[in-house]
Design a protein around this motif. Structure first.
Motif, short mmCIF file in Angstrom:
data_model
loop_
_atom_site.label_atom_id
_atom_site.label_comp_id
_atom_site.label_asym_id
_atom_site.label_seq_id
_atom_site.Cartn_x
_atom_site.Cartn_y
_atom_site.Cartn_z
N LEU A 25 -7.69 -13.80 -5.70
CA LEU A 25 -8.36 -12.76 -5.80
C LEU A 25 -7.47 -11.79 -6.72
N ILE A 26 -6.40 -12.08 -6.59
CA ILE A 26 -5.30 -11.31 -7.57
C ILE A 26 -5.64 -11.68 -8.79
N TYR A 27 -5.89 -13.00 -9.22
CA TYR A 27 -6.33 -13.36 -10.42
C TYR A 27 -7.60 -12.77 -10.93
N ILE A 28 -8.48 -13.00 -10.03
CA ILE A 28 -9.91 -12.56 -10.43
C ILE A 28 -9.68 -11.03 -11.05
N TYR A 29 -9.05 -10.17 -10.15
CA TYR A 29 -9.09 -8.91 -10.37
C TYR A 29 -8.08 -8.33 -11.29
N TRP A 30 -7.38 -9.36 -12.13
CA TRP A 30 -5.82 -9.11 -12.91
C TRP A 30 -6.17 -8.09 -13.51
N ASP A 31 -7.10 -8.08 -14.65
CA ASP A 31 -7.29 -6.97 -15.56
C ASP A 31 -7.51 -5.73 -14.99
N ARG A 32 -7.66 -5.60 -13.60
CA ARG A 32 -7.60 -4.17 -13.13
C ARG A 32 -6.44 -3.62 -12.55
N ILE A 33 -5.56 -4.80 -11.82
CA ILE A 33 -4.50 -4.47 -10.97
C ILE A 33 -3.03 -4.99 -11.66
N LYS A 34 -3.21 -5.44 -12.85
CA LYS A 34 -1.89 -6.14 -13.27
C LYS A 34 -0.87 -5.04 -13.55
N GLY A 35 -1.20 -3.82 -13.70
CA GLY A 35 -0.07 -2.92 -13.84
C GLY A 35 0.53 -2.63 -12.42
N LEU A 36 0.11 -3.20 -11.20
CA LEU A 36 0.69 -3.15 -10.08
C LEU A 36 1.94 -4.33 -9.96
N PHE A 37 1.87 -5.15 -11.03
CA PHE A 37 2.46 -6.70 -10.81
C PHE A 37 3.52 -6.66 -12.03
N ILE A 38 2.97 -6.56 -13.13
CA ILE A 38 3.85 -6.85 -14.37
C ILE A 38 5.28 -5.80 -14.36
N ASN A 39 6.28 -6.59 -14.39
CA ASN A 39 7.65 -5.83 -14.57
C ASN A 39 7.53 -4.67 -13.10
N ARG A 40 7.07 -5.24 -12.13
CA ARG A 40 7.20 -4.31 -10.96
C ARG A 40 8.07 -4.98 -9.71
N LEU A 41 8.64 -6.09 -9.92
CA LEU A 41 9.52 -6.71 -9.12
C LEU A 41 10.48 -5.83 -8.54
N TRP A 42 11.10 -4.97 -9.25
CA TRP A 42 12.01 -4.03 -8.84
C TRP A 42 11.40 -3.17 -7.61
N ILE A 43 10.19 -2.89 -7.53
CA ILE A 43 9.73 -2.16 -6.64
C ILE A 43 9.29 -3.08 -5.46
N TRP A 44 8.56 -4.10 -5.81
CA TRP A 44 8.08 -4.98 -4.65
C TRP A 44 9.21 -5.59 -3.72
N LEU A 45 10.11 -6.09 -4.44
CA LEU A 45 11.16 -6.78 -3.77
C LEU A 45 11.80 -5.69 -2.71
N PRO A 46 12.46 -4.76 -3.23
CA PRO A 46 13.10 -3.92 -2.26
C PRO A 46 12.35 -3.41 -1.11
N ILE A 47 11.06 -3.16 -1.19
CA ILE A 47 10.35 -2.49 -0.21
C ILE A 47 10.20 -3.78 0.69
N TYR A 48 10.03 -5.02 0.17
CA TYR A 48 9.67 -6.07 1.20
C TYR A 48 11.03 -6.36 1.80
N LEU A 49 12.08 -6.24 1.30
CA LEU A 49 13.45 -6.54 2.06
C LEU A 49 13.68 -5.41 3.12
N LEU A 50 13.41 -4.19 2.67
CA LEU A 50 13.59 -3.06 3.70
C LEU A 50 12.77 -3.18 5.05
N LEU A 51 11.29 -3.65 4.73
CA LEU A 51 10.49 -3.69 5.74
C LEU A 51 10.77 -4.84 6.72
N ILE A 52 11.56 -5.99 6.15
CA ILE A 52 11.86 -7.12 6.87
C ILE A 52 12.86 -6.57 7.75
N TRP A 53 13.99 -5.75 7.15
CA TRP A 53 15.12 -5.05 7.94
C TRP A 53 14.81 -4.31 9.02
#
Length: 362
Positions: free
Chosen positions: A229-257
């Motif tokens: 689904l991420i691929y199918i909607y890529w043109d609409r949502i790619k802004g949430l993923f491209i060069n956004r690891l610095w957002i995704w990863l800290p939030i993910y690790l924080l929530l695990i903690w």
């Protein structure tokens, strides 16, 4: 098959898959060598593999000109390297005395060979249960799951072509999650059983269908579909993923903690499902956020090789009386990486050059 997003080949899927393969390799090596737990907590490699596969295989289907081309490309991705490892493993087991002449008359050996060469890699004959950790190459249980997803893609896109893809994917996801939860409950009910024969005879397990479902694509289909689904909607949502690891990863690790929870193969609560899906998003974001990191690999995509070789190496070490120190673990992992590089150079690359169009990373 036009109208779907175009993905640049300049991405880091190979790097992310290498990380996932190393997580699995490290975890299995440390566990079976009785050294300790996997230090890479919160990033189960199999969940990452399944989500990335959903993205890339959906991409591959949408770029294929025909069903024949899609099937050919999928075959070349999985089987040539798998066949080489299978042959090497059989030779090793013959040399170490686990496969003897009399075994040629045993139907289990032939069923095992057929399964290893097709889609039954989860089956192990009783007479091989004393080899290594009890399974010649236990990590291959995910291969049938991958192949079943390959088979489902044409079914989803062709047979149910009149239904919108998002509805098909979401319906399949809901079914997958439900079955995963049910299988998890069954596993909890059977925690008191101490051996395989007791488990098979248990009234909790019941039919063989339940056991086979646990090693099928059904409980994990939602991971593939999330990536698709991420691929199918890529043109609409790619802004949430491209060069956004610095957002995704800290939030993910924080929530695990904060929750003291995380991803897992079996969904036993809503948090596990949430973390599994979020880990998939972290992985896809990483593939588009690490710059030109992929160039470090110099074209060597050794993730698949590490994945299908590492348990062979672990079993060899255990069978030869090694595997009881950190030094053994380091040597085992280094040898696995070397063999994966050779497998990629002399088997995988030549096979992948036979693929027609599509994405070479898929």
């Amino acid at each position: 098959m036009n109208g779907y997003p175009t993905i640049s080949r300049d991405n880091n899927f190979d790097v992310v898959r290498l990380f996932a393969a190393f997580e699995v390799c490290l975890g299995h090596t440390l566990t079976h060598f009785n050294i300790g737990n996997n230090p890479i907590v919160g990033f189960p490699g199999v969940i990452i593999f399944f989500t990335l596969s959903g993205f890339l295989v959906t991409l591959s289907w949408c770029r294929s000109n025909s069903l024949k081309q899609f099937v050919k490309n999928r075959f070349l991705r999985i089987y040539p390297a798998l066949f080489v490892c299978f042959i090497a493993l059989q030779i090793i087991m013959v040399v170490l005395g686990h496969i003897k002449w009399e075994n040629l008359l045993d139907w289990q050996l032939w069923a095992y060979w057929i399964g290893q060469l097709t889609i039954g890699q989860f089956f192990t004959p009783d007479f091989l249960r004393d080899f290594g950790v009890g399974c010649p190459n236990g990590s291959l249980w995910t291969i049938p799951i991958e192949i079943e997803f390959y088979l489902l893609i044409p079914l989803i896109f062709i047979v149910f072509s009149k239904i919108k893809i998002q509805y098909k994917y979401l319906a399949a996801s809901m079914l997958s999650i439900l079955i995963n939860i049910v299988l998890g409950l069954i596993a909890q009910e059977n925690e008191g059983h101490t051996n395989t024969s007791e488990l098979i005879q248990s009234s909790y397990i019941g039919h063989l269908l339940v056991k086979l479902s646990s090693v099928s694509v059904i409980p994990y289909l939602y991971c593939f579909i999330a990536g698709g689904l991420i691929y199918i909607y890529w043109d609409r949502i790619k802004g949430l993923f491209i060069n956004r690891l610095w957002i995704w990863l800290p939030i993910y690790l924080l929530l695990i903690w904060l929750t003291n929870d995380g991803p897992d193969y079996q969904i036993d609560n809503w948090k596990t499902l949430f973390f599994n899906l979020m880990l998939g998003c972290v992985a896809i974001s990483a593939a588009f956020s690490l710059g030109n990191t992929y160039k470090i690999l110099m074209g060597f995509d050794i993730s698949y090789g590490i994945y299908i070789i590492h348990m062979i190496m672990v079993n060899i070490f255990l069978e030869t009386g090694r595997g009881n120190s950190i030094a053994d673990a380091v040597i085992c992992i280094i040898l696995t990486i070397i063999l994966a590089i050779l497998l990629n150079k002399y088997v995988e690359r030549p096979a992948l050059r036979l693929k027609t169009s599509g994405n070479s990373k898929a």
